[in-house]
Design an enzyme around this catalytic site. Structure first.
Site, PDB file in Angstrom:
ATOM      1  N   LYS A 245       4.726  -2.780   6.497  1.00 39.84           N
ATOM      2  CA  LYS A 245       4.260  -3.472   5.289  1.00 39.84           C
ATOM      3  C   LYS A 245       4.890  -4.850   5.152  1.00 39.84           C
ATOM      4  CE  LYS A 245       7.287  -0.311   2.947  1.00 39.84           C
ATOM      5  NZ  LYS A 245       7.559   0.262   4.274  1.00 39.84           N
TER       6      LYS A 245
ATOM      7  N   VAL B 115       0.325   1.552   3.978  1.00 40.28           N
ATOM      8  CA  VAL B 115       0.430   2.060   2.602  1.00 40.28           C
ATOM      9  C   VAL B 115       0.773   3.550   2.548  1.00 40.28           C
ATOM     10  CG1 VAL B 115      -0.679   2.212   0.346  1.00 40.28           C
ATOM     11  CG2 VAL B 115      -1.118   0.242   1.783  1.00 40.28           C
TER      12      VAL B 115
ATOM     13  N   THR C  82      -2.608   8.718   6.086  1.00 38.83           N
ATOM     14  CA  THR C  82      -3.557   9.154   5.064  1.00 38.83           C
ATOM     15  C   THR C  82      -4.453   7.980   4.717  1.00 38.83           C
ATOM     16  OG1 THR C  82      -1.948  10.700   4.157  1.00 38.83           O
ATOM     17  CG2 THR C  82      -3.785  10.107   2.734  1.00 38.83           C
TER      18      THR C  82
ATOM     19  N   GLY D 115      16.512  13.003   5.877  1.00 42.35           N
ATOM     20  CA  GLY D 115      15.955  11.834   6.553  1.00 42.35           C
ATOM     21  C   GLY D 115      14.846  11.159   5.767  1.00 42.35           C
TER      22      GLY D 115
ATOM     23  N   ASP E  65       9.742  -0.684  -2.179  1.00 45.71           N
ATOM     24  CA  ASP E  65       8.759  -0.195  -1.205  1.00 45.71           C
ATOM     25  C   ASP E  65       7.389  -0.037  -1.878  1.00 45.71           C
ATOM     26  OD1 ASP E  65       8.130   1.427   1.438  1.00 45.71           O
ATOM     27  OD2 ASP E  65       7.488   2.698  -0.216  1.00 45.71           O
TER      28      ASP E  65
ATOM     29  N   LYS F 172       3.659  -2.251  -1.460  1.00 46.15           N
ATOM     30  CA  LYS F 172       2.371  -1.573  -1.266  1.00 46.15           C
ATOM     31  C   LYS F 172       1.371  -1.957  -2.356  1.00 46.15           C
ATOM     32  CE  LYS F 172       4.482   2.099   1.429  1.00 46.15           C
ATOM     33  NZ  LYS F 172       5.133   3.431   1.409  1.00 46.15           N
TER      34      LYS F 172
ATOM     35  N   GLY G  46       6.041   9.860   8.579  1.00 48.50           N
ATOM     36  CA  GLY G  46       6.051  10.700   9.776  1.00 48.50           C
ATOM     37  C   GLY G  46       5.555   9.925  10.977  1.00 48.50           C
TER      38      GLY G  46
END
Lengths: 347, 347
Positions: A130, A157, A161, A211, A225, A229, A326
């Site tokens: 980003k 973002v 997904t 994590g 963060d 976005k 992930g």
């Protein structure tokens, strides 16, 4: 055509992308007619490999597993000059450059430079970072348009997904009027733990242990963060450039278990909501903890899962829920962007 | 190019589409470069209008409002022959034919015949009716492929809430492994009312009063509507032809308030779930009431809202929630399919 792919950044996500490309090669050709060679993988720490003939993804993964480094491979390259990527791309041109480097919110680097260099070289650019698109999406789009290539950034973002591509394609024709989302898994995980009675500090520690949260959690818990976005979504959905400093931003650090319990008693749930609203001609973004009613589609999004609820003119509310992080998930987002590039290119 | 559009069926949805095209003409051209003329509107009851020059959507809406009929318009057409649509399309060819006719589950007509006729004429076909695509999607796809046109049917499952196009585009690269959905708003509305303590009969009556349920509610409450949608999804996501008779189907008519309350007491909620599972090489579909845990993304989908949770290989669960009915909503699905046709056609 056979797409020549390059990958900048070979951390968790870059490596996940190399692995995914290797695993899915046959499937991608059979189902989507997508053929590729992997021609370049470049990492600041692990070194650079490049080949005009393409490299075997399994070979790269094997080297990373066994040596943690790419410099021992026969395709290893010297990296030189003030813009090493530009030199690499001049020697080994690619059709799509995937940027999988970590983000610096403030400078947008190295993502911004990587994307500009890739586009300048005539490659389509795909990113999960980003940094660059959060800082100067409009500029990158303008550059891409001038070079007649695409820039895509689905994974920036909600990781893989689909949100941006959902609005571009399947929701085409709809006007997005309002956005409310849970776009940061770390804070949502912490809030979920706090609902179970754990304090903020304890919940943060657990998120770090798993994590989800970094050692310095500021970027997540103070809402930076999410704010970046919001900037990306504002440009994408409303064509409006917002800077992080313009976002009405409040994190979750001041929240107490008592706040969480009070909301619960009122039949609500506190979520860190990243939102965009339009008032006449003005578009404003915010990130703040909001107690949403349990019937709201975002209320039941728990743990590290992300979700965005779009209010549209023709469909009312449409919500998408899925993973927000992930390696494999983010790599899937990069892959879907590459497949979109193919689908939308002249064949 | 300027797309010549035809619409078969001018009930609630067809009329909604005429209105939407009229309202969004400038927006569609500006944002998507989509230019169109409305050349044909044909309804079994209200008559047929056609023009090579295109008609004003506002004019058609005005006629429907004032006269409930199209036969008084200057573009009114005689309808003749055993396949009137084929004759109409021979006289007034279109590039995209939108089928907005009501569904007969058993015969698939009139949708099946309309889609075949449209494709045979060389037009792309778009439908919101689950009749034709539920019965013979593979056959229609084969025909479309032979004629080098597209058939699209987003609205046949969740009206305008994107599901099929979500998997085709933004989720490209992912393999769908399992499907669980709430794809019928009528039964979900009834179940929501029953959670509030109303009996089945009372809830059904209220759903009928609000126009969610038809006078003969069998198609919804016995799960036929959901079962047809399972067939469409099985073909779309798994490339497998299932017939409605092969779906393990159970409706909600036998459910009591006590069943609903028992589930609630166990921290669950009964939903009529339309699902598809893969076991090795076999693909099976079901429609049945299932008590899902409150943390399941489908549990909080209330009222007439629809949702589908897709389990995928790379992303795990991805859920989309949105409206599952409505004139404007369904028309939006048809519109998005037309924009996809444009995006994926050689320009």
């Amino acid at each position: 055509m056979v797409y020549r792919i390059g990958i900048a950044g070979c951390g968790t996500v870059g490596r996940g992308l190399v692995a995914l490309l290797g695993e899915k090669r046959e499937y991608l050709e059979k189902k989507y007619g997508f053929r590729f060679t992997l021609n370049l993988v470049s990492d600041f720490i692990k070194g650079t490999v490049a080949s005009d003939d393409g490299m075997d993804p399994a070979d790269i993964i094997k080297n990373l597993n066994e040596k943690g480094d790419l410099r021992f491979m026969k395709e290893a390259q010297e990296v030189t000059g003030t813009n090493p990527l530009a030199n690499l791309l001049a020697r080994t041109p690619v059709d799509i450059l995937c940027d999988a480097t970590p983000t610096n919110y403030e400078t947008g680097e190295p993502s911004l430079g990587i994307l500009r260099t890739a586009i300048q070289s005539g490659a389509h650019a795909v990113t999960c970072s980003k940094g660059g698109v959060g800082l100067d999406l409009a500029g990158l789009q303008e550059l891409a348009s001038a070079k007649d290539v695409q820039i895509r950034y689905e994974s920036s973002v909600l990781s893989g997904t689909p949100l941006l591509n959902l609005v571009r394609g399947p929701l085409a024709g709809c006007v997005v009027e309002k956005v409310m989302g849970i776009v940061n898994g770390t804070t949502n995980y912490i809030l979920t733990m706090m609902e179970g009675g754990a304090g903020y500090a304890e919940s943060l520690k657990e998120a770090q242990r798993l994590g989800y949260a970094e050692t310095d959690p500021t970027g997540d818990v103070e809402g930076f963060d999410s704010a970046v976005k919001v900037c990306i979504m504002a440009q994408e959905f409303f064509g409006r450039k917002l800077n992080v400093a313009e976002i009405d931003r409040q994190g979750i650090t001041a929240l107490t278990v008592s706040d969480v319990k009070t909301a619960q008693a009122e039949g609500k749930r506190i979520k860190l909501i990243a939102g965009i609203e339009r008032n006449g001609d003005s578009v404003s973004g915010y990130v703040k903890p909001i107690a949403v009613g349990l019937s709201h589609p975002l209320a039941s999004v728990m743990g590290a899962t992300n979700a965005v609820c779009l209010t549209t003119d023709s469909l009312g509310d449409v919500t998408i829920i899925g993973p927000g992080a992930g390696a494999k998930e983010t790599a899937q987002g990069l892959l879907s962007d590459m497949l979109s590039i193919q689908a939308l290119s002249y064949r």
